[in-house]
Design a protein around this motif. Structure first.
Motif, PDB file in Angstrom:
ATOM      1  N   TYR A  40      -8.392   1.355  -1.447  1.00 48.01           N
ATOM      2  CA  TYR A  40      -7.425   2.409  -1.736  1.00 48.01           C
ATOM      3  C   TYR A  40      -7.023   2.242  -3.193  1.00 48.01           C
ATOM      4  O   TYR A  40      -6.640   1.142  -3.626  1.00 48.01           O
ATOM      5  CB  TYR A  40      -6.201   2.302  -0.827  1.00 48.01           C
ATOM      6  N   HIS A  59      -6.522  -1.642  -4.071  1.00 49.96           N
ATOM      7  CA  HIS A  59      -6.014  -2.354  -2.906  1.00 49.96           C
ATOM      8  C   HIS A  59      -7.140  -2.360  -1.877  1.00 49.96           C
ATOM      9  O   HIS A  59      -7.584  -1.293  -1.443  1.00 49.96           O
ATOM     10  CB  HIS A  59      -4.790  -1.651  -2.321  1.00 49.96           C
ATOM     11  N   ASP A  61      -4.374   3.512  -5.927  1.00 56.84           N
ATOM     12  CA  ASP A  61      -3.110   4.232  -5.967  1.00 56.84           C
ATOM     13  C   ASP A  61      -3.013   5.136  -7.196  1.00 56.84           C
ATOM     14  O   ASP A  61      -3.948   5.202  -8.008  1.00 56.84           O
ATOM     15  CB  ASP A  61      -1.925   3.255  -5.865  1.00 56.84           C
ATOM     16  N   TYR A  91       0.806  -1.203   0.000  1.00 53.86           N
ATOM     17  CA  TYR A  91       0.000   0.000   0.000  1.00 53.86           C
ATOM     18  C   TYR A  91       0.848   1.266   0.000  1.00 53.86           C
ATOM     19  O   TYR A  91       0.322   2.369   0.026  1.00 53.86           O
ATOM     20  CB  TYR A  91      -0.920   0.014   1.231  1.00 53.86           C
ATOM     21  N   SER A 148      -4.198   9.861  -5.651  1.00 55.44           N
ATOM     22  CA  SER A 148      -4.720   8.564  -5.204  1.00 55.44           C
ATOM     23  C   SER A 148      -5.955   8.831  -4.347  1.00 55.44           C
ATOM     24  O   SER A 148      -6.186   9.961  -3.914  1.00 55.44           O
ATOM     25  CB  SER A 148      -3.657   7.786  -4.422  1.00 55.44           C
TER      26      SER A 148
END
Length: 465
Positions: free
Chosen positions: A319, A327, A321, A27, A306
């Motif tokens: 999440y 993710h 990116d 991450y 992001s």
């Protein structure tokens, strides 16, 4: 004021040091910069809706000033924070905006807990009725904008707690719905959305519209119903290119073809940013553009472009990116009322479903991630733990009859508290307010009016609490 022309104004930055973030792990910055989770508010209920489908108003008079962890929320839709450690919740079914103070206690901030309309103000926010508020935008200094869809209004509550109406949309086709609200840093541009009522014999909303308001042009349509929006949920502006993004839950679209995240490229122009129902179901490592996230609802950008994204029926907090790769950050379910987050649990939480039906994600001025989820209604905070980085270029750019004007380069989305003293050796500093960092390539400004009796003024910036 004569003193501004003869006195010396001095800009001063508190020396907290500068730090380099460490990148690492799947991450990257997110994995090392966020710490453990904490449940700020919410209590489980077996039944959360009335027989007519509306949310139950769980608010009780004894909740006023009580510990938020023991207070029932009423179909909360979004939460946001200021730079002083206060968190605000759009508590739809209790027809109010609630405020959590840094000591963990909850208070009524706006509304009377009864739906209706009793005036536009200006008046104390707790004396004016609002109806089903489900959109919220909070500035670092504590200025709050809220969407009041039941009254076709956008309201503003200033730092003194006085509420006024900023936008009164007379559109007779505004269905009492809409969740999306975004306000520019100078408060001269507002984006919002609402749905259109169904055309009989249909019982499904006849599309939705994205609108904007400016003081000079009033209300204008950004994307009409013909563009294809069905049930816009949240709005956010990408700090990298300044473009508006819209999450469309499209809950009444049985084909699921209209659900997705879209970037607005111009009037009646949108570009899909997550895959449609024909793409594979979302999974870690896939491109968001080629992944189907069912009923995306909340979106919050970081300074590099992001972002965090949550899906109502998807159930997860993602999440995404800077390369557009997904993710999974918090695993959840799209149904039921699951809530299994323990204080101190540190995302990514991927071993089992720990939340359900997330409604919104926002980032506080201190970097904390706020998540609102579940029909019962929980507010979850994931702490930002990376050391604060303060701007190194705080400066006084003008001193005159209007006061002192400060400028600095801050980080998008972050809040900075401004304090002042008349003597550098003084033990106490006076809080003057807070201001948010500007988007890349621009500066943040703060205006102050010092006392006439002071011969010099010293200013410092502190990070948001």
């Amino acid at each position: 004021m004569q003193c501004f022309t003869r006195a010396a104004a001095v800009g001063w930055l508190s020396l907290l040091g500068h730090f380099v973030r460490v990148l690492g792990g799947e991450y990257g910055d997110v994995e090392v910069s966020f710490g453990g989770a904490t449940t700020l508010a919410g209590v489980a209920h077996t039944v959360t809706t009335n027989p007519d489908g509306t949310g139950i108003n769980f608010w009780l008079s004894e909740y006023e000033g009580a510990a938020a962890k023991h207070v029932s929320l009423s179909n909360p839709h979004i939460a946001a924070a200021d730079a002083f450690g206060n968190t605000y919740i759009a508590d739809k079914a209790s027809h109010s905006i609630l405020k959590l103070s840094p000591d963990g206690l909850i208070h009524t901030f706006a509304g009377t807990h009864e739906p209706g309309f009793n005036g536009d103000g200006p008046a104390p926010a707790r004396t004016l009725q609002i109806t089903s508020p489900n959109g919220l935008f909070v500035f670092p200094d504590g200025t709050v904008y809220l969407l009041d869809p039941g009254n076709h209004r956008i309201r503003k509550v200033d730092r003194s707690g006085i509420m006024t109406t900023v936008v009164n949309d007379p559109d007779p086709s505004w269905m009492p719905s809409g969740r999306a609200l975004w306000v520019s840093a100078d408060q001269s541009l507002i984006y919002y959305s609402h749905e259109y009522p169904p055309i009989p014999p249909s019982t499904v909303a006849s599309g939705a519209v994205i609108k904007k308001w400016t003081p000079s042009h009033g209300i204008e349509v950004v994307c009409g119903a013909e563009v294809g929006f069905r049930n816009p949920a949240n709005l956010a502006v990408n700090p990298v290119d300044g473009k508006l993004w819209v999450t469309d839950r499209a809950e009444e679209d049985l084909t699921r073809l209209e659900t997705g995240v879209f970037r607005i490229d111009g009037v009646n122009q949108r570009t899909r940013m997550t895959g449609d129902v024909n793409e594979p179901k979302a999974s870690t490592g896939q491109e968001a553009l080629h992944s189907f996230i069912e009923q995306p609802r909340g979106i919050a950008f970081l300074s590099d472009g992001s972002y965090f994204l949550c899906g109502h029926k998807d159930g997860n907090v993602w999440y995404v990116d800077v390369h557009g790769i997904l993710h999974r950050y918090i695993q959840g379910s799209g149904k039921g009322d699951i809530y299994l987050v323990n204080d101190g649990d540190r995302p990514p939480l991927n071993s089992k479903n720990v939340i359900s039906q997330p409604r919104a994600v926002t980032l506080a001025p201190n970097g904390d991630l706020l998540v609102v989820s579940n029909d019962s209604g929980y507010l979850l905070r994931v702490r930002w733990i990376a050391p604060p980085v303060l701007p190194g270029d705080l400066r006084v750019v003008s001193v005159g009859v209007a006061g002192v004007r400060l400028q600095f380069t801050g980080e998008f989305g972050r809040g900075y508290r401004v304090e002042r003293t008349a003597s550098i050796g003084a033990p106490d500093w006076d809080s003057r307010g807070a201001v948010g960092g500007a988007a890349t390539g621009s500066t943040a400004s703060f205006n102050d009016v010092p006392a006439e009796s002071d011969s010099a003024w010293f200013y410092r910036l502190l990070p948001a609490q």
